[in-house]
Design an enzyme around this catalytic site. Sequence first.
Site, mmCIF file in Angstrom:
data_model
loop_
_atom_site.group_PDB
_atom_site.id
_atom_site.type_symbol
_atom_site.label_atom_id
_atom_site.label_comp_id
_atom_site.label_asym_id
_atom_site.label_seq_id
_atom_site.Cartn_x
_atom_site.Cartn_y
_atom_site.Cartn_z
ATOM 1 N N GLY A 55 -23.209 22.508 -54.156
ATOM 2 C CA GLY A 55 -22.819 23.529 -53.187
ATOM 3 C C GLY A 55 -21.806 22.920 -52.242
ATOM 4 C CB CYS A 82 -23.469 17.763 -56.483
ATOM 5 S SG CYS A 82 -22.027 17.472 -55.461
ATOM 6 C CE1 TYR A 83 -25.648 21.198 -48.940
ATOM 7 C CE2 TYR A 83 -27.298 22.340 -50.272
ATOM 8 C CZ TYR A 83 -26.752 22.041 -49.035
ATOM 9 O OH TYR A 83 -27.307 22.569 -47.900
ATOM 10 C CG HIS A 183 -21.060 18.195 -60.794
ATOM 11 N ND1 HIS A 183 -21.737 19.300 -60.345
ATOM 12 C CD2 HIS A 183 -20.375 17.719 -59.724
ATOM 13 C CE1 HIS A 183 -21.469 19.503 -59.071
ATOM 14 N NE2 HIS A 183 -20.652 18.553 -58.662
ATOM 15 C CD GLU A 185 -23.168 20.548 -63.394
ATOM 16 O OE1 GLU A 185 -23.831 19.505 -63.525
ATOM 17 O OE2 GLU A 185 -22.728 20.933 -62.293
ATOM 18 C CG ASP A 241 -20.488 41.833 -73.571
ATOM 19 O OD1 ASP A 241 -20.578 40.982 -74.478
ATOM 20 O OD2 ASP A 241 -19.843 41.658 -72.522
ATOM 21 C CE LYS A 383 -18.109 38.374 -74.850
ATOM 22 N NZ LYS A 383 -17.932 39.604 -74.056
#
Length: 561
Positions: A55, A82-83, A183, A185, A241, A383
């Site tokens: 964040g 992180c944050y 990070h 990710e 979708d 997706k």
Amino acid sequence: MNKEMIVVLDFGGQYNQLIARRVRECNVYAEVHPYTLPIEELKAMNPKGIIFTGGPNSVYLDTSPAYTREVFDLGIPILGICYGSQLMAHLLGGKVKTAEVSEYGKTEVELDCDFENKPVTDKAYSSMLYAGTARNMTVWMSHTDYIAEVPEGFTVTAHTANCPVASMEYSKDDKKLYAVQYHPEVLHTEYGKQILENFVLKICGCSGDWRMDSFVESAIRDLREKIGNGRVLCALSGGVDSSVAAVLLSKAVGKQLTCVFVDHGLLRKDEGDEVEAIFGPKGNYELNFIRVNAQDRFYLKLAGETDPERKRHIIGEEFIRVFEEEAKKIGAVDFLAQGTIYPDVIESGLGESAVIKSHHNVGGLPDHVDFKEIVEPLRMLFKDEVRRCGLELGIPEYLVFRQPFPGPGLGVRIIDDITKEKVRIVQEADAIFREEVDKAVQQWKCDELDKICEEAEEEGIHVGGIVDPDKAVGLPDWYPNQYFAALTNMRSVGVMGDFRTYDYAVVLRAVSTSDFMTADCCNIPFEVLQKCMNRIINEVKGVNRVMFDLTSKPPGTIELL
Ligand code: XMP
């Protein structure tokens, strides 16, 4: 279905969806919730693990997002990123400070612990988080604050040249608390996937059995339970979708479903007829398909409107009005179904991250909707998961892998006001561009296949039978995941024949992306672009200039508006 779940607590970072995606790639279900989620609700979800996201704030400001300390006593493993890592340190009595220089981008970390899944070797501490990684790794950093002092009982497990605590952990008693400043990710972090997998599978003990077939099964069950004998009206656009949502609903409630396809006059060239051919009465599905030709109505509402967000809202609102009218015609309708997917939900600012654009099917929902409830069976899927769900439901591949097309259609590809004439221009230019790119991709595949066959023949291997180029050669490295033409509102002077022209400039956009959150411009072969330019200028009346958009996302977005 969600017996095993990881809750991603969102503190406002831009990568929060990505964390949930990465967890799901480990076949573990994950949901993003805002940090304002009451702890009682968190407990009721019974998560196997919790991840605190990054964040933009500083933890020591009173106004910064925080969470109750009680969360650390639940006996649920927590990973702070992180944050989130600084918050863990701060709440548990460590010290967070502001560095003079920010650490941003690829950074080398060195582990201070044993990193293999075996007993302690040269280091005094062995970390489960780092099983299967390496002593030195490249990671993605983005921070100014840093943990200067770890809370009591924590062990520092990694550092960088400028950051004394690149990661720390406490895994004693029944507490399993992990924190990483970088990070994991982000793909730039070497072993990032391994680190997240270690957390969800090894530390949280998830079994990794969340799969698409189980999603389809439970989604059908949930839809039947929710809808009962009610009637459902589904907004079918023909995109991936809404098509997947419609087929899922048709499997769940059969004849109770009516699908309405609104041609808002902002579709691609001939798309209305194509959608009707597939999903209409002559197609393969039983969807009670109704087509509404509402083109003029939308053009009228949009006349003179130049503001992108207003245009989106007008289109979204008019869309719902058309549905309400259709619903009245077919009698009582209890549910409105939409193909909203997870990134729409989060990008529309329902999470903690900043609002970038309001996707019309979420942000632009009008106040007065004549339905009991909205059903969004794909609301929690990314997706690629929607595509897998479509394949699971037996929807043909060519439909499932169609490039995305936004709900507001060409409305977000025409800068400034929308007119029927501008729609015609963009439709025709777009059709040419897509046709030429598709042809070039097919040609590339045939050429590659020829090369493979020639090489094989040279080595004395005879390639017999018919080989499917799609399966044999893959895709060119310039292959775009989304490519289209858009209309700038710029007109400029040109010369055609002996005449001066003062016409529009069309812009071609082609991007490669895996998640549509970030994207790069594709290196479409120059001769393909030139051919498109020639054809568009010769065949599309009203255009005398063709440009190619080089912008990546960020800083651009994929659509122009
Ligand atoms: P942006 O332009 O935000 O687009 O980089 C990311 C992806 O989302 C699609 N997109 C939309 N889809 N309603 C939709 O259903 C919308 O309002 C909308 N705006 C953008 C876009 O085509 C791209 O794939």
